[in-house]
Design an enzyme around this catalytic site. Structure first.
Site, short mmCIF file in Angstrom:
data_model
loop_
_atom_site.label_atom_id
_atom_site.label_comp_id
_atom_site.label_asym_id
_atom_site.label_seq_id
_atom_site.Cartn_x
_atom_site.Cartn_y
_atom_site.Cartn_z
CG ASP A 88 -5.95 8.34 5.87
OD1 ASP A 88 -5.55 8.91 6.89
OD2 ASP A 88 -6.81 8.85 5.12
CG PHE A 145 -4.25 14.93 0.85
CD1 PHE A 145 -5.16 13.96 1.25
CD2 PHE A 145 -3.86 14.96 -0.49
CE1 PHE A 145 -5.67 13.03 0.34
CE2 PHE A 145 -4.37 14.05 -1.40
CZ PHE A 145 -5.28 13.08 -0.98
NE ARG A 184 -2.74 8.30 -9.76
CZ ARG A 184 -3.36 7.85 -8.66
NH1 ARG A 184 -2.65 7.44 -7.63
NH2 ARG A 184 -4.66 7.79 -8.60
CD GLU A 211 -3.25 0.47 0.58
OE1 GLU A 211 -2.90 1.28 -0.31
OE2 GLU A 211 -4.38 0.47 1.07
CG ASP A 212 -0.99 4.67 -1.60
OD1 ASP A 212 -1.65 3.99 -0.78
OD2 ASP A 212 -1.53 5.45 -2.41
P1 IMP Z 1 -7.61 4.23 4.23
O1 IMP Z 1 -8.61 3.26 3.70
O2 IMP Z 1 -8.28 5.42 4.86
O3 IMP Z 1 -6.55 3.62 5.12
O4 IMP Z 1 -6.93 4.91 3.01
C1 IMP Z 1 -6.00 4.34 2.27
C2 IMP Z 1 -5.98 4.98 0.89
O5 IMP Z 1 -6.43 6.33 0.90
C3 IMP Z 1 -4.58 5.02 0.39
O6 IMP Z 1 -4.23 3.83 -0.25
C4 IMP Z 1 -4.62 6.21 -0.55
O7 IMP Z 1 -5.03 5.80 -1.82
C5 IMP Z 1 -5.65 7.12 0.04
N1 IMP Z 1 -5.01 8.21 0.82
C6 IMP Z 1 -5.05 8.39 2.15
N2 IMP Z 1 -4.36 9.47 2.54
C7 IMP Z 1 -3.85 9.99 1.40
C8 IMP Z 1 -3.01 11.14 1.12
O8 IMP Z 1 -2.57 11.89 2.02
N3 IMP Z 1 -2.70 11.35 -0.17
C9 IMP Z 1 -3.15 10.56 -1.19
N4 IMP Z 1 -3.90 9.48 -0.98
C10 IMP Z 1 -4.27 9.20 0.30
MG MG Z 2 -4.32 3.63 -2.38
#
Ligand code: IMP
Ligand code: MG
Length: 190
Positions: A106, A155, A168, A102-103
């Site tokens: 969050d 962000f 990106r 995963e990138d």
């Molecule tokens: P989660 O489901 O809230 O844990 O979010 C995970 C996904 O949200 C990541 O894989 C990203 O694609 C996106 N995401 C969360 N925070 C950011 C950010 O600061 N920048 C860009 N994408 C984000």
């Molecule tokens: Mg993602």
């Protein structure tokens, strides 16, 4: 080296050299932990593709790769709270040592959803490597097994991560100080 693409004036959170050095460490830990096994790396598109490309080339054990695509965000910086798979895996993960790539972790919604969905296909093991971890934002209590950097609640864009599908291609991880005031918010994604 940084490029001059749109967004390259945004403040840097982690420069490319720092990211690269950390990936070498992550790959060393993964290679050590998976010695004698063939981990199956599952990249979560699209954000993780740049990270995965760099990570996989530093891993010194035999491995295989696949990708899936998840939709968890709309065209903004706030999670919709909904997660769905928009592109499924091509290869079976049954009996495989799956390492989700995963990138960024969050709220934890994406990974907790993936754990449930992938776990139902009987992998031998299921772990997560996340380049970035916004731990303070967690809504669901999940943790990554390997974390590149814990970052504050900002962000971030670049190095595969987008805002409204853009940025990106930036080489460094940058952040958007205050999205509400930036003019590009009114520009539709090309
Ligand atoms: P989660 O489901 O809230 O844990 O979010 C995970 C996904 O949200 C990541 O894989 C990203 O694609 C996106 N995401 C969360 N925070 C950011 C950010 O600061 N920048 C860009 N994408 C984000
Ligand atoms: Mg993602």
């Amino acid at each position: 080296m940084s490029n001059t693409a749109p967004g390259s004036d945004l403040p840097i959170l982690l420069d490319a050299a720092k990211v690269k050095a950390r990936i070498v460490e992550l790959a060393a830990a993964i290679s050590r932990d998976y010695q004698g096994r063939t981990p199956h790396l599952v990249g979560v598109l699209k954000g993780a593709w740049v990270f995965m490309a760099d990570l996989v080339r530093q891993i010194s054990v035999s491995c295989t790769v696949d990708f899936l695509s998840i939709q968890s965000y709309g065209a903004g910086t706030v999670s919709s709270g909904e997660v769905k798979i928009t592109k499924d895996l091509d290869l079976s993960i049954e009996g495989r040592h799956v390492l989700v790539v995963e990138d960024i972790l969050d709220t934890g919604r994406t990974f907790s959803y993936l754990k449930e969905v992938l776990g139902a296909h009987d992998p031998a093991s299921l772990k997560l490597v996340a380049l970035l971890d916004k731990r303070s934002r967690r809504v669901i209590p999940v943790a990554a097994d390997y974390v590149g950097f814990e970052i504050p609640d900002v962000f971030v864009v670049g190095y595969g991560l987008d805002f409204d599908q853009k940025y990106r291609n930036l080489t460094d991880v940058r952040y958007i100080p205050s999205p509400g005031v930036l003019p590009f918010l009114d520009t539709p994604a090309a």
